[in-house]
Enzyme design. Structure first.
Site, PDB file in Angstrom:
ATOM      1  N   ASP A 248       5.516  -7.102   0.003  1.00 47.65           N
ATOM      2  CA  ASP A 248       5.645  -5.943   0.871  1.00 47.65           C
ATOM      3  C   ASP A 248       5.760  -6.331   2.346  1.00 47.65           C
ATOM      4  O   ASP A 248       4.994  -5.876   3.176  1.00 47.65           O
ATOM      5  CB  ASP A 248       4.410  -5.044   0.626  1.00 47.65           C
ATOM      6  CG  ASP A 248       4.446  -3.757   1.411  1.00 47.65           C
ATOM      7  OD1 ASP A 248       5.549  -3.219   1.602  1.00 47.65           O
ATOM      8  OD2 ASP A 248       3.381  -3.298   1.846  1.00 47.65           O
ATOM      9  N   GLU A 492      -2.290 -11.339  -5.137  1.00 45.80           N
ATOM     10  CA  GLU A 492      -1.894 -10.361  -6.146  1.00 45.80           C
ATOM     11  C   GLU A 492      -0.843 -10.869  -7.121  1.00 45.80           C
ATOM     12  O   GLU A 492       0.193 -10.230  -7.321  1.00 45.80           O
ATOM     13  CB  GLU A 492      -1.414  -9.064  -5.482  1.00 45.80           C
ATOM     14  CG  GLU A 492      -2.507  -8.372  -4.700  1.00 45.80           C
ATOM     15  CD  GLU A 492      -2.141  -6.942  -4.288  1.00 45.80           C
ATOM     16  OE1 GLU A 492      -0.989  -6.531  -4.507  1.00 45.80           O
ATOM     17  OE2 GLU A 492      -3.024  -6.260  -3.764  1.00 45.80           O
ATOM     18  N   TYR A 545      -6.901   0.136  -3.471  1.00 45.08           N
ATOM     19  CA  TYR A 545      -6.390   1.212  -2.605  1.00 45.08           C
ATOM     20  C   TYR A 545      -6.740   2.566  -3.202  1.00 45.08           C
ATOM     21  O   TYR A 545      -5.864   3.383  -3.472  1.00 45.08           O
ATOM     22  CB  TYR A 545      -4.873   1.047  -2.430  1.00 45.08           C
ATOM     23  CG  TYR A 545      -4.538  -0.097  -1.489  1.00 45.08           C
ATOM     24  CD1 TYR A 545      -4.447   0.116  -0.118  1.00 45.08           C
ATOM     25  CD2 TYR A 545      -4.360  -1.383  -1.973  1.00 45.08           C
ATOM     26  CE1 TYR A 545      -4.171  -0.926   0.755  1.00 45.08           C
ATOM     27  CE2 TYR A 545      -4.093  -2.437  -1.111  1.00 45.08           C
ATOM     28  CZ  TYR A 545      -3.994  -2.200   0.257  1.00 45.08           C
ATOM     29  OH  TYR A 545      -3.724  -3.230   1.124  1.00 45.08           O
ATOM     30  N   GLU A 581      -8.655  -6.407   0.678  1.00 51.71           N
ATOM     31  CA  GLU A 581      -7.732  -5.418   1.253  1.00 51.71           C
ATOM     32  C   GLU A 581      -8.234  -4.034   0.899  1.00 51.71           C
ATOM     33  O   GLU A 581      -8.730  -3.818  -0.209  1.00 51.71           O
ATOM     34  CB  GLU A 581      -6.310  -5.534   0.654  1.00 51.71           C
ATOM     35  CG  GLU A 581      -5.501  -6.671   1.169  1.00 51.71           C
ATOM     36  CD  GLU A 581      -4.079  -6.702   0.580  1.00 51.71           C
ATOM     37  OE1 GLU A 581      -3.535  -5.634   0.214  1.00 51.71           O
ATOM     38  OE2 GLU A 581      -3.521  -7.808   0.495  1.00 51.71           O
TER      39      GLU A 581
HETATM   40  C1  GCB Z   1      -1.217  -4.986  -1.253  1.00 51.89           C
HETATM   41  C2  GCB Z   1      -0.532  -6.215  -0.821  1.00 51.89           C
HETATM   42  C3  GCB Z   1       0.017  -6.112   0.581  1.00 51.89           C
HETATM   43  C4  GCB Z   1       0.654  -4.751   0.786  1.00 51.89           C
HETATM   44  C5  GCB Z   1      -0.416  -3.690   0.606  1.00 51.89           C
HETATM   45  C6  GCB Z   1       0.147  -2.272   0.733  1.00 51.89           C
HETATM   46  O1  GCB Z   1      -1.999  -4.961  -2.166  1.00 51.89           O
HETATM   47  O2  GCB Z   1      -1.323  -7.356  -0.962  1.00 51.89           O
HETATM   48  O3  GCB Z   1       0.946  -7.141   0.777  1.00 51.89           O
HETATM   49  O4  GCB Z   1       1.281  -4.638   2.012  1.00 51.89           O
HETATM   50  O5  GCB Z   1      -0.962  -3.802  -0.665  1.00 51.89           O
HETATM   51  O6  GCB Z   1       0.133  -1.725   1.830  1.00 51.89           O
HETATM   52  O7  GCB Z   1       0.626  -1.742  -0.266  1.00 51.89           O
END
Ligand code: GCB
Length: 693
Positions: A248, A492, A545, A581
């Protein structure tokens, strides 16, 4: 992976032309950087015990790469010439992208084979122009620079002249005066070529450096990618293809970091490996010096404190220096005297038929230990809590090009925030970044470009072999930075796929062989039951997330889901956990209360829910939290991304969103709570001032 051609080598037949035959398809066999005892066939050892305390004094830096990669520093015996500025540039827009090789553009000045652009170095080539085709270009681009050399460099045969490229993304071939001198795969680590013979072979006091760079990513590159050919001619022109990636961020390309020439004597200090420890109050500095050019030399080693006073000395190519009442290298905010750096001065002398030779190199050294227990991450024997960020090397039109003002701004923002750490998501950062971390006491989880390993093909032996070599290059480059406290081999990956077990077992064991003094991890987003790599890591780093990629808008479920996540991982592995994260996409200036997704209020609300759980679990086994992300950054275009990823707490221009103030309160509070020595950190207001010395 790099190979240096002998300087006198004849120029080569046309190199490959991706995207149809991408770099990975013709990787150099072993080349100069082969392993002594490791490799894909390494005997993996048992799972890394969660409670294993990593012995700080273990030697074992049995680096298998031939040749060191010391940062070029000026000294009485070494000079540097920086080649930053405008280079001549051309993208090869021919259908097969091979015209440059067919017409041998490296043989004559680039302007003679067609029109050129001015291209700043360091920078990505993508965003500096007005031509949309260049922004999304896939294939070979050509850089060229004419350099005038000091006379001594071209006349004195006792001088070794080295060309060093800090980062060329992704695959690079280098010629000097039309002669092939080096190739390198991998866009985030430096490589070098000894060009002495070429620059000393004639009356010329200048040389022409040509670098062809290919940004194609394949299932076997790091990071991996795929080229998709669109064959339906009712929809796409003939030969149409696009580069797909599985990560990403935008695949910026070009000469991203400084390019320079430097000199050493012909008998020279090639590498130094330091490990440090403590015995009561005595600091222990183990050193090993690697010399090239002769087997007959003397080495003197001195350790100087910050006042320039010699505190220990030794002779020979290895030994242990003992520093009574040593100052330790402490992380910023953990101790009132953070980031103490000694200087290790290495002096080489040798006698040759032509007369005496001497070389001198000074390396900053921080004395500190790192260890991991079942539920703690220890620095100098004290529990360390990571309250930090994930970053990207990304900003504005320079793309990933190295930039001092941006770097200093970012460090000042880290200080403003009260952040004590970051992860180099998702690739190694510039060496200058690591040096500032040493200097300021910012703790680093140093990550390889192993991001987006999701295809089965990316678990093949070819991929694994390359990944092992990248870890060698990374450890070789960063092993002496006290700020680096852990290696992360990947982000990941699809670690639930069958081959992932062997892959990560091998990769982690190899990294531990290279550097037994630091823990090793990879960052997971797999389910705790399905993750086949987790048994081998020292610290569980997990990304999640909640209420962003699922349960949209339902922040009320975060606490339950996050607590469950931590409990399941801990029950399964009894290893410390870092929330590596978490975050929410937020468009600066969007406001909505009650909060809705994408508003600044939603980002703050989501963070607060995470913090409630983190505050409970950090009393048990959670040892860190790293926000995603420090700043907004560019990605590929997609309906999910409004001009890039907007999960930054700062905008791409480094201005704060509301969440930055929330996090700042929290980090300074955490700093006060987790401080080990002396009085509490003063109010967060001190954070306004930049790092000072
Ligand atoms: C993740 C990734 C990261 C992305 C982020 C996102 O899990 O490790 O590279 O930018 O999520 O914002 O989706």
């Amino acid at each position: 992976m790099a190979r240096e051609a002998s300087a006198g080598a004849r120029d080569r037949s046309p190199a490959p032309g991706p995207p149809s035959a991408p770099p990975g398809a013709r990787r150099l066999a072993a080349g100069g950087w082969r392993l002594a005892a490791s490799g894909a066939g390494i005997m993996a050892r048992g799972p890394a015990g969660a409670a294993a305390v990593l012995g700080p004094l273990l030697w074992g830096c049995a680096l298998a790469l031939q040749g060191g990669m010391l940062y070029p520093r000026e000294s009485p015996s070494r000079e540097r010439k920086e080649l930053d500025g405008l280079w001549s540039f051309r993208a090869d827009f021919s259908d097969n992208r091979r015209q440059g090789f067919e017409q041998q553009w490296y043989r004559t000045p680039l302007r003679e084979s067609g029109p050129t652009l001015d291209m700043p170095v360091p920078s990505s080539f993508n965003d500096v122009g007005q031509d949309g085709r260049l922004r999304s270009f896939v294939g070979w681009v050509w850089y060229e620079r004419e350099v005038t050399l000091p006379q001594r460099w071209t006349q004195d045969l006792g001088t070794r002249v080295v060309l060093r490229i800090g980062s060329a993304h992704y695959y690079a071939i280098v010629w000097v005066n039309g002669v092939h001198v080096a190739e390198h795969e991998g866009g985030h680590l430096p490589f070098e070529a000894d060009v002495s013979k070429l620059v000393q072979s004639g009356p010329l006091s200048s040389c022409r450096i040509t670098i062809a760079i290919n940004n194609t990513l394949t299932p076997h590159t790091l990071p991996p990618g795929t080229i998709l050919y669109q064959k339906d001619t009712s929809k796409y022109p003939k030969g149409y293809f696009v580069q797909n990636t599985h990560f990403d961020f935008f695949n910026y390309a070009g000469l991203h970091r400084p390019v320079l020439l430097y000199t050493t004597p012909t008998i020279y200090i090639d590498d130094i490996t330091i490990t440090t420890g403590m015995d009561q109050n005595t600091g222990l500095v183990n050193y090993k010096v690697f010399v090239q050019g002769s087997e007959h030399f003397q080495l003197e080693v001195r350790l100087l404190d910050e006042e320039g006073k010699v505190v220990a000395q030794g002779t020979g190519d290895q030994g242990q220096l003992q520093v009574p009442s040593a100052y330790l290298w402490w992380p910023y905010l953990m101790h009132e005297h953070p980031a103490y750096l000694y200087s290790l001065e290495v002096r080489l002398t040798a006698q040759t038929e032509a007369g005496p030779v001497s070389d001198f190199y000074a390396l900053p050294v921080g004395i500190r230990t790192v260890a991991v227990t079942e539920n703690q991450f220890l620095i100098n024997g004290k529990p360390f809590y990571f309250h930090g960020v994930n970053k990207h090397e990304d900003a504005d039109i320079r793309g990933k090009g190295f930039d001092w003002p941006l770097l200093v701004k970012d460090f000042n923002l880290l200080r403003w925030l009260g952040a004590n750490s970051f992860r180099t998501s998702h690739y190694p950062y510039a060496e200058e970044v690591m040096q500032l971390c040493d200097r300021y006491g910012i703790v680093v989880i140093d990550e390889s470009p192993g991001v987006g390993i999701v295809l089965t093909q990316s678990y093949s032996n070819v991929s694994l072999q390359h990944h092992l070599e990248v870890m060698e290059e990374l450890v070789r480059r960063d092993k002496n930075h006290p700020a680096v406290v852990m290696w992360s081999v990947a982000n990941e990956p699809a670690s639930y796929l069958k081959p992932a077990g062997y892959y990560f077992k091998t990769l982690i064991a190899h990294t531990k062989d290279l550097d037994p003094s630091r823990p090793v991890t990879f960052v997971t987003n797999s389910n705790y039951e399905a993750d086949l790599g987790a048994p081998y890591v020292d610290v569980i780093c997990v990304n999640s997330y909640y209420s962003w990629y699922h349960d949209y808008g339902h922040m009320e479920v975060i606490q339950l889901q996050l607590a469950t996540q931590f409990e399941k991982w801990y029950r399964t592995y009894q290893k410390p956990i870092i929330q590596s994260e978490y975050g929410a996409e937020t468009i600066a200036g969007f406001h909505q209360d009650p909060p809705l997704m994408f508003s600044e209020e939603y980002q703050k609300g989501l963070l607060e829910q995470y913090h409630l759980v983190l505050d409970q679990k950090r009393k048990e086994y959670v040892v860190g939290e790293l926000i995603w992300n420090f700043a907004d950054f560019m990605t590929d275009q997609s309906p999910q991304r409004a001009m890039g990823n907007k999960k930054g707490i700062f905008t791409r221009q480094r201005q704060p969103k509301g969440a930055a103030f929330l996090l700042r309160e929290r980090y300074w509070k955490l700093a006060n709570e987790t401080r080990y020595h002396g009085s509490a950190v003063k109010s967060q207001c001190v954070g306004n001032s930049p790092f000072t010395f």
